[in-house]
Design a protein around this motif. Structure first.
Motif, PDB file in Angstrom:
ATOM      1  N   CYS A   1      -4.022  24.412 -31.239  1.00 54.11           N
ATOM      2  CA  CYS A   1      -5.349  25.025 -31.245  1.00 54.11           C
ATOM      3  C   CYS A   1      -5.203  26.519 -31.549  1.00 54.11           C
ATOM      4  O   CYS A   1      -4.999  27.326 -30.641  1.00 54.11           O
ATOM      5  N   GLU A   2      -5.285  26.858 -32.816  1.00 50.74           N
ATOM      6  CA  GLU A   2      -5.163  28.260 -33.239  1.00 50.74           C
ATOM      7  C   GLU A   2      -6.291  29.107 -32.651  1.00 50.74           C
ATOM      8  O   GLU A   2      -6.082  30.230 -32.221  1.00 50.74           O
ATOM      9  N   MET A   3      -7.500  28.551 -32.628  1.00 52.46           N
ATOM     10  CA  MET A   3      -8.642  29.272 -32.061  1.00 52.46           C
ATOM     11  C   MET A   3      -8.399  29.577 -30.578  1.00 52.46           C
ATOM     12  O   MET A   3      -8.746  30.647 -30.090  1.00 52.46           O
ATOM     13  N   CYS A   4      -7.759  28.639 -29.868  1.00 54.93           N
ATOM     14  CA  CYS A   4      -7.452  28.862 -28.446  1.00 54.93           C
ATOM     15  C   CYS A   4      -6.471  30.016 -28.281  1.00 54.93           C
ATOM     16  O   CYS A   4      -6.644  30.863 -27.400  1.00 54.93           O
ATOM     17  N   SER A   5      -5.463  30.071 -29.126  1.00 53.18           N
ATOM     18  CA  SER A   5      -4.479  31.160 -29.068  1.00 53.18           C
ATOM     19  C   SER A   5      -5.152  32.506 -29.290  1.00 53.18           C
ATOM     20  O   SER A   5      -4.871  33.477 -28.589  1.00 53.18           O
ATOM     21  N   GLN A   6      -6.049  32.560 -30.261  1.00 51.46           N
ATOM     22  CA  GLN A   6      -6.777  33.804 -30.524  1.00 51.46           C
ATOM     23  C   GLN A   6      -7.662  34.176 -29.342  1.00 51.46           C
ATOM     24  O   GLN A   6      -7.752  35.344 -28.954  1.00 51.46           O
ATOM     25  N   MET A   7      -8.320  33.175 -28.746  1.00 50.74           N
ATOM     26  CA  MET A   7      -9.217  33.449 -27.625  1.00 50.74           C
ATOM     27  C   MET A   7      -8.439  33.903 -26.390  1.00 50.74           C
ATOM     28  O   MET A   7      -8.916  34.768 -25.651  1.00 50.74           O
ATOM     29  N   VAL A   8      -7.250  33.361 -26.165  1.00 46.66           N
ATOM     30  CA  VAL A   8      -6.417  33.806 -25.035  1.00 46.66           C
ATOM     31  C   VAL A   8      -6.096  35.289 -25.201  1.00 46.66           C
ATOM     32  O   VAL A   8      -6.179  36.066 -24.237  1.00 46.66           O
ATOM     33  N   LYS A   9      -5.769  35.715 -26.418  1.00 41.11           N
ATOM     34  CA  LYS A   9      -5.474  37.134 -26.671  1.00 41.11           C
ATOM     35  C   LYS A   9      -6.710  38.002 -26.421  1.00 41.11           C
ATOM     36  O   LYS A   9      -6.632  39.045 -25.770  1.00 41.11           O
ATOM     37  N   ARG A  10      -7.864  37.568 -26.933  1.00 42.59           N
ATOM     38  CA  ARG A  10      -9.111  38.336 -26.710  1.00 42.59           C
ATOM     39  C   ARG A  10      -9.449  38.408 -25.229  1.00 42.59           C
ATOM     40  O   ARG A  10      -9.866  39.444 -24.717  1.00 42.59           O
ATOM     41  N   PHE A  11      -9.303  37.284 -24.558  1.00 45.31           N
ATOM     42  CA  PHE A  11      -9.629  37.198 -23.134  1.00 45.31           C
ATOM     43  C   PHE A  11      -8.729  38.117 -22.310  1.00 45.31           C
ATOM     44  O   PHE A  11      -9.197  38.810 -21.402  1.00 45.31           O
ATOM     45  N   THR A  12      -7.450  38.147 -22.647  1.00 42.55           N
ATOM     46  CA  THR A  12      -6.506  39.030 -21.960  1.00 42.55           C
ATOM     47  C   THR A  12      -6.854  40.491 -22.213  1.00 42.55           C
ATOM     48  O   THR A  12      -6.800  41.316 -21.299  1.00 42.55           O
TER      49      THR A  12
END
Length: 172
Positions: A52-63
């Motif tokens: 899930c590439e979108m999940c990886s990006q969202m984890v970075k934004r969320f952090t």
């Protein structure tokens, strides 16, 4: 001497990365309900750890959002839960069908959802939900600071552990 400076720089970078990631605690099916119930405001990222590439990006934004809101006027707990692993049952209970999704809770009660948006929008929504509801003010200085924020304020005066106080402070 140069190699020593490089070593120190690498150590500092590793420390910065690890301390930033500690701002977002990983939850599981076992500790999800207890953790978010004990926080005035919880932002929870439901994600899939695999494919899930979108999940990886969202984890970075969320952090990044967590790091920017560390000193926000209201305490906010930042959590993530893997819908493919130790959080599968919780994701099913919360009806998370299409991760990544961020849900915001006040005292364990669902308050809002954030789907796949940019960092600044995410931060603004989390701040808005965090400002809703009741907060505790213990000193005149805290009250003065609150009044200087140009917010609408309803003041309640209660005995320490009265039932009315508990209801007022848990109000969403």
């Amino acid at each position: 001497m140069k190699s020593m400076l490089k070593l120190i720089l690498l150590f500092l970078l590793a420390y910065q990365r690890s301390s930033t990631h500690e701002l977002v605690e990983e939850l599981t099916d076992i500790n999800f309900n207890e953790t978010i119930t004990n926080q005035p405001v919880s932002a929870v990222l439901f994600y899939a750890s695999k494919d899930c590439e979108m999940c990886s990006q969202m984890v970075k934004r969320f952090t990044t959002a967590a790091s920017r809101l560390v000193e926000f006027e209201q305490p906010i707990g930042f959590y993530k839960i893997d819908c493919l692993d130790e959080g599968k049952d919780t994701c099913d209970e919360q009806m998370v069908i299409d991760p990544p999704t961020i849900e915001i809770y006040r005292h364990g009660e669902y308050a809002n959802e954030v789907k796949r948006i940019q960092l600044q929008q995410m931060i603004e929504i989390i701040k808005k939900v965090a400002r809703m509801g009741s907060i505790r003010v213990d000193t005149l200085q805290e009250l003065d600071d609150l009044l200087n924020m140009n917010l609408y304020v309803v003041l309640g005066l209660f005995e320490d552990d009265s039932d009315l106080r508990k209801v007022y402070l848990s109000n969403i």
